[in-house]
Design an enzyme around this catalytic site. Structure first.
Site, PDB file in Angstrom:
ATOM      1  N   TYR A   1      10.691  17.216  90.445  1.00  0.00           N
ATOM      2  CA  TYR A   1       9.894  16.639  89.350  1.00  0.00           C
ATOM      3  C   TYR A   1       9.498  17.735  88.375  1.00  0.00           C
ATOM      4  O   TYR A   1       9.009  18.778  88.783  1.00  0.00           O
ATOM      5  CB  TYR A   1       8.628  15.978  89.906  1.00  0.00           C
ATOM      6  CG  TYR A   1       8.685  14.474  89.740  1.00  0.00           C
ATOM      7  CD1 TYR A   1       8.651  13.915  88.464  1.00  0.00           C
ATOM      8  CD2 TYR A   1       8.797  13.634  90.830  1.00  0.00           C
ATOM      9  CE1 TYR A   1       8.741  12.543  88.302  1.00  0.00           C
ATOM     10  CE2 TYR A   1       8.887  12.262  90.667  1.00  0.00           C
ATOM     11  CZ  TYR A   1       8.868  11.713  89.400  1.00  0.00           C
ATOM     12  OH  TYR A   1       8.965  10.365  89.237  1.00  0.00           O
TER      13      TYR A   1
ATOM     14  N   GLU B   1       7.891  16.940  84.996  1.00  0.00           N
ATOM     15  CA  GLU B   1       7.270  16.310  83.823  1.00  0.00           C
ATOM     16  C   GLU B   1       6.696  17.379  82.902  1.00  0.00           C
ATOM     17  O   GLU B   1       6.058  18.329  83.366  1.00  0.00           O
ATOM     18  CB  GLU B   1       6.161  15.350  84.269  1.00  0.00           C
ATOM     19  CG  GLU B   1       6.709  14.081  84.888  1.00  0.00           C
ATOM     20  CD  GLU B   1       5.619  13.182  85.460  1.00  0.00           C
ATOM     21  OE1 GLU B   1       4.493  13.667  85.671  1.00  0.00           O
ATOM     22  OE2 GLU B   1       5.920  12.006  85.692  1.00  0.00           O
TER      23      GLU B   1
ATOM     24  N   ASP C   1      22.678   8.608  64.286  1.00  0.00           N
ATOM     25  CA  ASP C   1      23.022   8.492  65.708  1.00  0.00           C
ATOM     26  C   ASP C   1      24.492   8.864  65.854  1.00  0.00           C
ATOM     27  O   ASP C   1      25.383   8.078  65.560  1.00  0.00           O
ATOM     28  CB  ASP C   1      22.748   7.044  66.143  1.00  0.00           C
ATOM     29  CG  ASP C   1      23.185   6.745  67.569  1.00  0.00           C
ATOM     30  OD1 ASP C   1      23.767   7.632  68.203  1.00  0.00           O
ATOM     31  OD2 ASP C   1      22.935   5.619  68.023  1.00  0.00           O
TER      32      ASP C   1
ATOM     33  N   THR D   1      24.479  10.696  72.432  1.00  0.00           N
ATOM     34  CA  THR D   1      24.737  10.703  73.860  1.00  0.00           C
ATOM     35  C   THR D   1      25.432  12.028  74.144  1.00  0.00           C
ATOM     36  O   THR D   1      25.962  12.680  73.235  1.00  0.00           O
ATOM     37  CB  THR D   1      25.695   9.577  74.287  1.00  0.00           C
ATOM     38  OG1 THR D   1      26.940   9.753  73.603  1.00  0.00           O
ATOM     39  CG2 THR D   1      25.142   8.197  73.938  1.00  0.00           C
TER      40      THR D   1
ATOM     41  N   LYS E   1      30.091  11.077  75.623  1.00  0.00           N
ATOM     42  CA  LYS E   1      31.252  10.505  74.936  1.00  0.00           C
ATOM     43  C   LYS E   1      32.161  11.667  74.509  1.00  0.00           C
ATOM     44  O   LYS E   1      32.632  12.395  75.375  1.00  0.00           O
ATOM     45  CB  LYS E   1      30.782   9.602  73.812  1.00  0.00           C
ATOM     46  CG  LYS E   1      29.977   8.406  74.372  1.00  0.00           C
ATOM     47  CD  LYS E   1      29.451   7.450  73.336  1.00  0.00           C
ATOM     48  CE  LYS E   1      28.622   6.363  74.018  1.00  0.00           C
ATOM     49  NZ  LYS E   1      27.992   5.451  73.056  1.00  0.00           N
TER      50      LYS E   1
ATOM     51  N   ARG F   1      26.433  11.704  81.686  1.00  0.00           N
ATOM     52  CA  ARG F   1      25.763  10.588  81.003  1.00  0.00           C
ATOM     53  C   ARG F   1      24.362  11.045  80.621  1.00  0.00           C
ATOM     54  O   ARG F   1      23.610  11.497  81.486  1.00  0.00           O
ATOM     55  CB  ARG F   1      25.638   9.365  81.911  1.00  0.00           C
ATOM     56  CG  ARG F   1      26.906   8.886  82.552  1.00  0.00           C
ATOM     57  CD  ARG F   1      26.804   7.437  82.968  1.00  0.00           C
ATOM     58  NE  ARG F   1      26.976   6.617  81.799  1.00  0.00           N
ATOM     59  CZ  ARG F   1      28.153   6.432  81.182  1.00  0.00           C
ATOM     60  NH1 ARG F   1      29.255   6.993  81.635  1.00  0.00           N
ATOM     61  NH2 ARG F   1      28.225   5.688  80.109  1.00  0.00           N
TER      62      ARG F   1
END
Ligand SMILES: *Cc1c(COP(=O)(O)O)cnc(C)c1O
Length: 413
Positions: A51, A53, A196, A222, A225, A231
């Protein structure tokens, strides 16, 4: 995967099946690619246990000496690739990255001007079924018959609707945008500009397309691609918006970042900085141009008049009387994977539209060049023209598998 094989043979078997499918099949889905083995290793690393954060140097939990290392490297490499003033590598994927930006930059009810979805825009640019469409007011611009965007009309729409945000970006549009015009229109109406680049990020990273990052206030992408990473999503912005974007990412929209994914992004960005990635990006465009030429020769109508990027959008219904869905199913039978797609102002429905979208990033990663693309275009033609002739489809499938075997992927897995 010896542990997985022993402990969970069902999942192991499915993974092996998927590996074989990817090795033997011809992948022409424009949004897909094959990551390197190094990216897979980072993705499957122990960072998945952690974790973290917050952001490097400002975390809510202890034990961050290594998460900070990978996240800083990812950010620095992204800045180097795109010349961005500020980068956030935590968005879990492209859709969250866009929602985070809306949340950071807009108030509920604000107007967003984006590209019409049937003209190539993405679901997250305000499709009625999505969350952003319930919160913000989306208005649309379209492409002209020749496939170009009419910037005068775009300006008129912007003047009329006074959007707070002007969106550029697409999933099925094949032409180069005029970055300066977007910037000028944004300036004129006092709107923030956002691009985008989910589909074309790798082409920009490899310098095969001009870099829009200097021209837009915010750029989302992203990483999986054309950029050929895990991903994931990423947001780049001007310093002015840095704090708003970071706060909207965490704690605004997401919880803990996926540091295994961030590590894999860093590895992919390292690859994108190598000279070999420039050759890759250039070859993608060359391959797409050959596909454009060959399909046109075979009697297909290409939307937007052809392509400047990694994909083409083909009106198969208008060209051959075969629907997008029929074409997709027939091509699946010969081992060619691609997707049905709406064409601009499609008269058919989204579940069985007039078009198919074809992209070359994945086959280019395998090493396929102009010669192979000529063959692929011929198989697409023969499959669509013989889509009810199972014997013919079986013959084509054999040839497709034989070619894929000549361009192996994941030899060491
Ligand atoms: C693919 C894509 C997205 C969404 O990315 P996911 O990772 O699937 O959430 C967003 N915008 C554009 C333009 C895309 O092409």
């Amino acid at each position: 995967m010896k542990n997985l094989k022993k402990q969970d043979p069902q999942i192991h078997k499915a993974i092996i099946g998927e590996l074989k499918r990817q090795q033997e099949g011809m992948e022409l889905i424009a949004s897909e690619n094959y990551v390197s083995e190094a990216v897979l290793e980072a993705l499957g690393s122990v960072f998945t246990n952690k974790y973290s954060e917050g952001y490097p140097g400002q975390r809510y939990y202890g034990g961050q000496e290594y998460t900070d290392v990978v996240e800083k490297i990812a950010i620095d490499r992204a800045k180097k690739i795109f010349g961005a003033q500020h980068v956030n590598v935590q968005p879990h994927s492209g859709a969250p990255a866009n929602i985070i930006c809306y949340f950071a930059l807009l108030k509920p009810g604000d107007t967003v001007l984006g590209m019409d979805l049937s003209h190539g825009g993405h679901l997250t640019h305000g499709h009625p079924v999505t969350l952003p469409a319930k919160i913000y007011n989306f208005v649309r611009y379209k492409t002209k018959a020749d496939g170009k965007i009419d910037y005068k009309e775009l300006e008129e729409i912007a003047v009329k609707h006074k959007p707070k945000l002007i969106l550029a970006g697409f999933s099925a549009y094949t032409r180069q945008l005029d970055y300066k015009k977007f910037r000028a229109i944004g300036k004129k109406v006092g709107a923030i500009t956002m691009f985008d680049i989910a589909h074309i990020a790798g082409l920009i990273a490899g310098k095969a397309l001009p870099n829009p990052v200097p021209y837009f206030d915010v750029v989302t992408t992203t990483t999986h691609k054309t950029l050929r990473g895990p991903r994931g999503g990423m947001i780049m912005c001007k310093k002015k918006y840095a704090q708003a974007i970071d706060k909207a990412t965490f704690p605004g929209f997401q919880g803990g970042p996926h540091e295994n994914n961030v590590a894999a992004k860093a590895v992919a960005f390292g690859e994108a900085l190598k000279p070999s990635f420039r050759l890759y990006a250039k070859q993608i465009i060359k391959n797409a141009k050959v596909l454009e030429k060959e399909l046109t020769k075979h009697g297909f109508k290409l939307m937007f008049g052809g392509t400047d990027n990694h994909m083409v959008l083909v009106d198969v219904f208008g060209s051959k009387g075969v629907t997008g869905k029929e074409a997709e199913v027939a091509l699946d039978k010969v081992g060619i994977t691609l997707n049905k797609n709406m064409i601009p102002d499609d008269s058919r429905n989204p579940m069985d539209p007039s078009g198919i979208r074809i992209g070359v990033p994945a086959v280019t990663t395998r090493g396929m060049k102009e010669k192979e693309i000529v063959k692929i275009a011929k198989w697409i033609k023969d499959t669509i023209e013989n889509h009810r002739n199972n014997k013919k489809l079986k013959e084509i499938k054999k040839e497709v598998i034989a070619l894929c075997k000549r361009f192996p992927i994941y030899k060491n897995l």
